[in-house]
Write a protein that holds these residues in place. Structure first.
Motif, PDB file in Angstrom:
ATOM      1  N   TYR A 160       7.860 -53.478  11.430  1.00 52.62           N
ATOM      2  CA  TYR A 160       9.082 -54.044  11.985  1.00 52.62           C
ATOM      3  C   TYR A 160      10.175 -54.272  10.940  1.00 52.62           C
ATOM      4  O   TYR A 160      10.709 -55.370  10.794  1.00 52.62           O
ATOM      5  CB  TYR A 160       8.775 -55.366  12.698  1.00 52.62           C
ATOM      6  N   MET A 161      10.524 -53.217  10.208  1.00 52.95           N
ATOM      7  CA  MET A 161      11.572 -53.362   9.198  1.00 52.95           C
ATOM      8  C   MET A 161      12.896 -53.762   9.833  1.00 52.95           C
ATOM      9  O   MET A 161      13.275 -53.262  10.899  1.00 52.95           O
ATOM     10  CB  MET A 161      11.757 -52.053   8.428  1.00 52.95           C
ATOM     11  N   GLN A 162      13.593 -54.678   9.166  1.00 54.99           N
ATOM     12  CA  GLN A 162      14.930 -55.105   9.576  1.00 54.99           C
ATOM     13  C   GLN A 162      15.849 -55.072   8.364  1.00 54.99           C
ATOM     14  O   GLN A 162      15.400 -55.214   7.221  1.00 54.99           O
ATOM     15  CB  GLN A 162      14.907 -56.524  10.156  1.00 54.99           C
ATOM     16  N   GLU A 163      17.131 -54.869   8.602  1.00 56.93           N
ATOM     17  CA  GLU A 163      18.128 -54.906   7.536  1.00 56.93           C
ATOM     18  C   GLU A 163      19.244 -55.856   7.930  1.00 56.93           C
ATOM     19  O   GLU A 163      19.545 -56.031   9.117  1.00 56.93           O
ATOM     20  CB  GLU A 163      18.708 -53.513   7.293  1.00 56.93           C
ATOM     21  N   LEU A 188       3.818 -62.562   8.550  1.00 56.05           N
ATOM     22  CA  LEU A 188       4.899 -63.309   7.903  1.00 56.05           C
ATOM     23  C   LEU A 188       6.010 -62.343   7.538  1.00 56.05           C
ATOM     24  O   LEU A 188       5.773 -61.316   6.907  1.00 56.05           O
ATOM     25  CB  LEU A 188       4.360 -63.989   6.633  1.00 56.05           C
ATOM     26  N   ARG A 189       7.239 -62.649   7.965  1.00 60.08           N
ATOM     27  CA  ARG A 189       8.364 -61.794   7.589  1.00 60.08           C
ATOM     28  C   ARG A 189       8.852 -62.169   6.196  1.00 60.08           C
ATOM     29  O   ARG A 189       9.145 -63.331   5.917  1.00 60.08           O
ATOM     30  CB  ARG A 189       9.515 -61.895   8.593  1.00 60.08           C
ATOM     31  N   THR A 195       6.604 -45.158   8.519  1.00 60.72           N
ATOM     32  CA  THR A 195       5.692 -46.086   7.841  1.00 60.72           C
ATOM     33  C   THR A 195       6.283 -47.479   7.686  1.00 60.72           C
ATOM     34  O   THR A 195       5.552 -48.421   7.382  1.00 60.72           O
ATOM     35  CB  THR A 195       5.331 -45.557   6.433  1.00 60.72           C
ATOM     36  N   GLU A 196       7.592 -47.618   7.896  1.00 58.23           N
ATOM     37  CA  GLU A 196       8.234 -48.923   7.748  1.00 58.23           C
ATOM     38  C   GLU A 196       8.537 -49.582   9.092  1.00 58.23           C
ATOM     39  O   GLU A 196       8.931 -50.754   9.126  1.00 58.23           O
ATOM     40  CB  GLU A 196       9.520 -48.781   6.939  1.00 58.23           C
ATOM     41  N   GLY A 197       8.344 -48.825  10.170  1.00 62.13           N
ATOM     42  CA  GLY A 197       8.510 -49.400  11.493  1.00 62.13           C
ATOM     43  C   GLY A 197       9.959 -49.577  11.903  1.00 62.13           C
ATOM     44  O   GLY A 197      10.901 -49.232  11.194  1.00 62.13           O
ATOM     45  N   SER A 223      13.638 -56.354   5.209  1.00 65.91           N
ATOM     46  CA  SER A 223      12.450 -57.201   5.353  1.00 65.91           C
ATOM     47  C   SER A 223      11.407 -56.508   6.202  1.00 65.91           C
ATOM     48  O   SER A 223      11.718 -55.586   6.975  1.00 65.91           O
ATOM     49  CB  SER A 223      12.824 -58.542   5.989  1.00 65.91           C
ATOM     50  N   TYR A 224      10.154 -56.958   6.037  1.00 67.26           N
ATOM     51  CA  TYR A 224       9.020 -56.457   6.817  1.00 67.26           C
ATOM     52  C   TYR A 224       8.180 -57.635   7.279  1.00 67.26           C
ATOM     53  O   TYR A 224       8.203 -58.714   6.684  1.00 67.26           O
ATOM     54  CB  TYR A 224       8.119 -55.545   5.979  1.00 67.26           C
ATOM     55  N   MET A 225       7.382 -57.364   8.309  1.00 65.01           N
ATOM     56  CA  MET A 225       6.335 -58.297   8.708  1.00 65.01           C
ATOM     57  C   MET A 225       5.061 -57.927   7.963  1.00 65.01           C
ATOM     58  O   MET A 225       4.528 -56.831   8.143  1.00 65.01           O
ATOM     59  CB  MET A 225       6.098 -58.247  10.216  1.00 65.01           C
ATOM     60  N   PHE A 226       4.583 -58.827   7.111  1.00 61.68           N
ATOM     61  CA  PHE A 226       3.358 -58.599   6.344  1.00 61.68           C
ATOM     62  C   PHE A 226       2.190 -59.311   7.010  1.00 61.68           C
ATOM     63  O   PHE A 226       2.345 -60.431   7.525  1.00 61.68           O
ATOM     64  CB  PHE A 226       3.511 -59.123   4.911  1.00 61.68           C
ATOM     65  N   LYS A 227       1.044 -58.692   6.972  1.00 61.94           N
ATOM     66  CA  LYS A 227      -0.165 -59.330   7.479  1.00 61.94           C
ATOM     67  C   LYS A 227      -0.686 -60.310   6.427  1.00 61.94           C
ATOM     68  O   LYS A 227      -0.759 -59.980   5.237  1.00 61.94           O
ATOM     69  CB  LYS A 227      -1.225 -58.283   7.825  1.00 61.94           C
ATOM     70  N   VAL A 228      -1.032 -61.521   6.879  1.00 66.56           N
ATOM     71  CA  VAL A 228      -1.595 -62.549   6.003  1.00 66.56           C
ATOM     72  C   VAL A 228      -2.812 -63.154   6.690  1.00 66.56           C
ATOM     73  O   VAL A 228      -3.162 -62.780   7.824  1.00 66.56           O
ATOM     74  CB  VAL A 228      -0.552 -63.652   5.679  1.00 66.56           C
TER      75      VAL A 228
END
Length: 816
Positions: free
Chosen positions: A698-701, A792-793, A689-691, A724-729
Motif C-alpha cells: 500500500y505505497m502512498q506518496e 504499521l505505516r 512490489t510496492e503496492g 510510505s508503506y505498510m510494514f508487517k510487525v
C-alpha cells in the motif's frame, strides 16, 4: 546469412521432446478463449461472453500478455503439425487460433483506432491511460504496458507467419492496424517523452515491429516503413554504445549491474533484428555492422560474466556485478524469460556469423535451462531455477483456473511448441547439424530427408541417414565444446579422419538414398567453478549439467516473492535447514550450510583435474561421487530430468578441517538471523512490489512524491515529498521490532527522516565504514507504535524538506 528450417520441416523423434510438446499443446487446448479475451472486449466497450478474466497476472495492469504468448505458442504448434489436436470441448488448436484472431479483430473494429489491449483499466473512459501516463513519467499503477503490447504484437505477427492462409491474413490485418496505432503514438513523442517510456520495461517492441515491417512489406503493405520507423523508436543506442565500450579491453566494468535482466536482454533481441532487417537495405552496411557489434558485445558480457553452468543468468530478475555469481546463488536465479530471450539472440547471431560458439552456448542452455524448466510429468514450467544448493524448482499450476500466469508461464508456452527450431540450419549448399536430438529434417530444395538417431546423453553416438534421391551438398556436423578427445566419424562404414580442434566436420559428396554417417563423440565429466569462489564447483557429463539428488521432505513449502511468484521457502541439505525469507531484491547473499561442503584428501585443484577418477558411473546416467567426505552418498544425475525434489548443482570443496568448522559457524549464524525476519518490501519496482491503494504494501506518496529506479530497486523522496508503506510487525510486547533499511554507499552523507504518524523513528545521516555497494542500518521501532499491531505505516522523507537518501530493496522488519 544462414537460414533456419520451417517448424514443419523438422519432426521430433525423441520421446522426452514429443511428450512435453504434447503436454504443452494439451494445456493450450484447456484455455477458455472468452476469458483470455475478456479484458480486450472490456477495453473495446464490447459485451463479454465470460464472467471474468483469468486470475493472477491476467487480472492486473499486465493482463493480456498471456493472450500474446498463447498466439505465438499456438501458431508454432500448428506449424509443427499439432493444429488438429483438440481439447475436451472438441475444438482444435487451429480453430482456437482463428477464434482469437476474430475476437481481436472485433475489438479493433469497435475501438476504431487500431488499438487493442487486455489489461485491467483504472478508468474505463480512458482505455489508453497506461500509455498516456508513461509518456508523462507517471508510473504509478501502470505496470509495463509496452511490455504487454510487445507480447500481443509478437503473437499477431507469428500467427501471420505460421498459421493457415485465412487466419494468417486476418492476423496480419489486425497487426498492421495495431502497428499504425503504435506508429502514430511513437511519431508524436518528444525526446523527453521517449526517455520516459524507455525507462520502463517494454519487452522487445523493436523486435516485433521489425518483424511486422518485414512481413507486411513482403505482403505488399504500402506503409510498411511505418513499422520500421516505430521499431527504431525503441532502439536504445545509448545503452548499446555503453555495452559495446564495456566489452572492450579496459572497458568500464559492471555495465549491467542492477539492470533488470529481462528488461535488457529483449532490447538486444530487437537490435539483432534491426541488423537482419538492414541486410536487405541498400547503403546500410555500416549501420548493420554496428548493430551486429552491439549484440556480439552484449552476448559476450552476459555469457562470460553473468552466466551459470546451466546457461541461465540473473538473481531475482536482475544482473549483478561482473563475475559475482556464487554470492548471488539463491532460490530466485535464472529467470526462464531471460533464457528464452538469450536463445533468440544467440540463434540469430549464429545465423549471421556461423560462429560455433553460439551453437555451443545454444546447446548447453537449451538442454540445461530450457529442458530443465519443464516438469516432465505435468508439462508445467518454472519462473526461477535456484542455483542455491538444497532448493527445488517450483512450477506454474496445471489447473488453468488457478494459474498465476507469470511472464515465464507465457514464454514456457512458447518454448515447448518450437523445440525443433534450432536443431538444423542451411545455406545454399550446406546442411548444418547443430544439435544432436533424434529427429528428421526435410530439405526441400535438395529433395532430401535426413534422419538423425541420437543416443545423447546416454552416450555420444549419433547416426545420420540420408533418404530420398541423389543430391550434391555438404553436411556440416558441429564438434561440440564438450567433446573429450578426437571424435570418430564413419561414412557408410568407412572411417573418416577428424580432429577435435575443428568447429565442424564437413562432408561434401553426392548423397544417395541410404547413405549413413555415424559419429561417436567421446564424453567425460568436467568440473566448472565460479569466478568469485575458487572452491565452488559444478559438473557436466558431456552436454548435460549434473545435479545431486537430495530427495523430497515434508518441509518443501512455498512462499511468494514479488508478484505472486512461488519460490521454495527454505533450503535443506542433509537435515540442516535455512529459511529463505527474503523478498524482492533481498534474496541473495545466502551463507552456505555446513553440509554443502565436501572434504577431500588432496588439494582441491588436483581433485578436480582428476575428477573422472572420483565419479563412479552407474546405470541410467547416475554418478556416485567417491573420495569426498560428506554425510552420506551423493548421487548426481542430469539436472534437466530432476523434478519435484531438492537438488544441488554447486558444491563447496575443501581439504581443510578448519574451513569445515568455520562454515558450520557461519551457517548457524545465518540461520539464527533469518529466523527473526518478519517481512520485506521490494522497493523501487512500482506497484508490482510496492503496492497501491488496493494491494499490499500500500505505497502512498505526499507532496511532490518520490522517484524510483526499477533497475537499481531504489526510491527516494523528492524535495517537499515523501513516500510510505505498510510494514508487517508483531504485536508481542516481549519482542523488540526493527526496521532494517538498505542504503547505497554512494549516498553517504545524505539524510533521511523516518516516521510513523507523528512519531520520529530516525533522523539519520548515512554513514558506512565498509566498501560494499550497499549496507544495512537497523532502527528499533518504539513499542508504542507496535504494541497490539500487525501492520504499521512508515514514512520516508528528506530532512528539512530536502531530497532524501535513496532507500534500496530490500527493506524489511525483524524481531529480537
Amino acid at each position: 546469412m544462414i537460414k533456419a528450417f520451417n517448424l514443419g520441416d523438422v519432426i521430433l523423434k525423441d520421446d522426452f521432446f514429443t511428450e512435453v510438446t504434447q503436454k504443452d499443446v494439451d494445456f493450450l487446448n484447456n484455455f477458455d478463449l472468452d476469458r483470455l479475451l475478456y479484458n480486450f472486449r472490456l477495453t473495446a466497450g464490447l459485451p463479454n461472453k465470460a464472467s471474468g478474466p483469468y486470475s493472477g497476472w491476467e487480472n492486473t495492469r499486465i493482463g493480456g500478455h498471456t493472450l500474446g504468448h498463447y498466439l505465438t505458442a499456438a501458431a508454432q504448434a500448428c506449424a509443427g503439425g499439432y493444429g488438429d489436436c483438440s481439447g475436451t470441448d472438441g475444438v482444435t488448436l487451429k480453430a482456437r487460433l482463428k477464434l482469437i484472431i476474430e475476437g481481436l479483430a472485433e475489438c479493433q473494429n469497435a475501438t476504431g483506432t487500431g488499438f487493442v489491449f487486455g489489461a485491467t483499466m483504472a478508468d474505463p473512459s480512458k482505455p489508453e491511460l497506461q500509455f498516456d501516463k508513461m509518456e508523462a513519467a507517471d508510473y504509478n499503477d501502470t505496470w509495463v504496458p509496452w511490455y504487454t503490447m510487445h507480447k500481443i504484437v509478437n503473437g499477431l505477427v507469428e500467427t501471420a507467419k505460421l498459421a493457415d492462409s485465412d487466419t494468417a491474413q486476418r492476423s496480419l490485418e489486425v497487426a498492421e492496424k495495431l502497428g499504425e496505432w503504435i506508429y502514430n503514438r511513437t511519431s508524436r513523442w518528444t525526446a523527453e517523452q521517449r526517455d520516459h517510456v524507455l525507462a520502463v520495461e517494454y519487452g522487445a517492441m523493436n523486435d516485433c515491429l521489425y518483424e511486422l515491417y518485414k512481413v507486411a512489406k513482403a505482403a505488399g503493405y504500402e506503409n510498411a516503413v511505418h513499422f520500421k520507423n516505430a521499431a527504431h523508436a525503441f532502439d536504445e543506442e545509448k545503452l548499446f554504445e555503453d555495452v559495446l565500450a564495456a566489452s572492450r579491453e579496459g572497458g568500464k566494468p559492471d555495465v549491467l549491474n542492477n539492470k533488470h535482466a529481462n528488461c535488457t536482454i529483449p532490447k538486444f533481441v530487437g537490435a539483432i533484428n534491426r541488423c537482419v532487417t538492414l541486410l536487405e537495405e541498400s547503403g546500410a552496411a555500416a549501420e548493420q555492422q554496428k548493430y551486429l557489434e552491439y549484440c556480439k558485445a552484449f552476448w559476450k558480457i552476459v555469457t562470460e560474466r553473468h552466466t551459470y553452468i546451466t546457461g541461465g543468468n540473473s538473481e531475482c530478475e536482475h544482473f549483478g556485478r561482473d563475475n559475482i555469481l556464487d554470492a548471488e546463488r539463491s532460490n530466485c536465479n535464472c529467470e526462464t524469460c531471460n533464457t528464452h530471450n538469450m536463445l533468440k539472440l544467440t540463434r540469430t547471431l549464429f545465423m549471421l556469423t556461423g560462429e560455433k560458439k553460439y551453437a555451443d552456448y545454444y546447446e548447453n542452455t537449451f538442454v540445461n535451462a530450457i529442458l530443465a524448466s519443464v516438469n516432465h510429468e505435468t508439462g508445467m514450467t518454472t519462473y526461477f531455477q535456484p542455483m542455491a544448493t538444497g532448493c527445488f524448482k517450483t512450477y506454474c499450476n496445471i489447473d488453468v483456473n488457478k494459474n498465476y500466469f507469470w511472464c515465464c508461464t507465457g514464454t514456457g508456452l512458447e518454448n515447448f511448441t518450437k523445440l525443433g527450431d534450432s536443431l538444423y540450419f542451411y545455406d545454399e549448399d550446406t546442411l548444418y547439424v547443430n544439435q544432436f536430438v533424434s529427429s528428421e529434417v526435410r530439405w526441400h530444395s535438395k529433395n532430401v530427408v535426413i534422419c538423425q538417431s541420437s543416443d545423447l546423453p546416454e552416450s555420444g553416438k549419433i547416426e545420420l541417414t540420408v533418404k530420398a534421391g541423389e543430391s550434391d551438398f555438404t553436411i556440416a556436423i558441429r564438434i561440440p565444446d564438450w567433446v573429450a578427445g578426437i571424435p570418430c566419424f564413419m561414412i557408410n562404414g568407412v572411417s573418416a579422419s577428424a580432429t577435435k580442434d575443428i568447429d565442424y566436420f564437413y562432408i561434401k559428396r553426392s548423397w544417395k538414398n541410404g547413405d549413413k554417417i555415424t559419429v561417436d563423440f567421446p564424453m567425460e565429466i568436467r568440473a566448472y567453478n565460479l569466478p568469485d569462489n575458487s572452491r565452488c564447483f559444478a559438473f557436466k557429463y558431456g552436454p548435460v549439467v549434473l545435479a545431486a539428488e537430495l530427495g523430497r521432505d515434508s518441509k518443501m513449502s512455498l512462499r511468494q516473492v514479488g508478484v505472486q511468484c512461488d519460490v521454495c521457502a527454505n533450503k535443506i541439505v542433509r537435515g540442516l535447514e535455512m529459511p529463505l525469507n527474503g523478498n524482492y531484491g533481498g534474496t541473495s547473499g545466502l551463507k552456505p550450510l555446513a553440509t554443502e561442503t565436501l572434504l577431500v584428501e588432496e588439494p582441491v585443484d588436483e581433485f578436480m583435474k582428476n575428477i573422472n577418477k572420483h565419479f563412479e558411473k552407474q546405470e541410467g546416467l547416475r554418478f556416485i561421487l567417491r573420495n569426498a567426505d560428506w554425510y552420506g552418498t551423493l548421487c548426481f544425475t542430469p539436472y534437466y530430468r530432476i523434478n519435484n525434489q531438492r537438488y544441488g548443482i554447486y558444491w563447496l570443496f575443501t581439504d581443510s578441517q578448519e574451513e569445515i568448522r568455520m562454515l558450520e559457524t557461519m551457517a548457524q549464524s545465518s540461520a539464527d538471523s533469518t529466523a527473526n525476519y518478519i517481512e520485506g518490501i521490494g522497493v523501487g519496482y512500482g506497484a508490482q512490489t510496492e503496492g497501491n491503494e488496493t494491494t499490499w504494501p500500500y505505497m502512498q506518496e505526499t507532496g511532490t512524491g518520490s522517484v524510483a529506479d526499477p533497475h537499481e530497486l531504489t526510491r527516494y523522496a523528492k524535495a517537499g515529498g515523501s513516500f510510505s508503506y505498510m510494514f508487517k510487525v508483531l504485536p508481542d510486547e516481549d519482542k523488540k521490532i526493527y526496521l532494517d533499511c538498505t542504503f547505497l554507499k554512494t549516498d553517504e552523507g545524505k539524510q533521511i527522516i523516518i516516521k510513523s504518524g507523528d512519531t520520529l523513528i530516525a533522523d539519520y545521516t548515512l554513514s558506512c565504514d565498509g566498501d560494499d555497494e550497499k549496507f544495512v542500518k537497523s532502527f528499533e521501532l518504539p513499542q508504542s507504535l507496535t504494541k497490539g499491531q500487525k501492520e504499521l505505516r512508515i514514512e520516508f522523507s528528506g530532512k528539512d524538506g530536502n531530497e532524501s537518501a535513496r532507500l534500496v530493496a530490500p527493506v524489511s522488519t525483524s524481531w529480537k
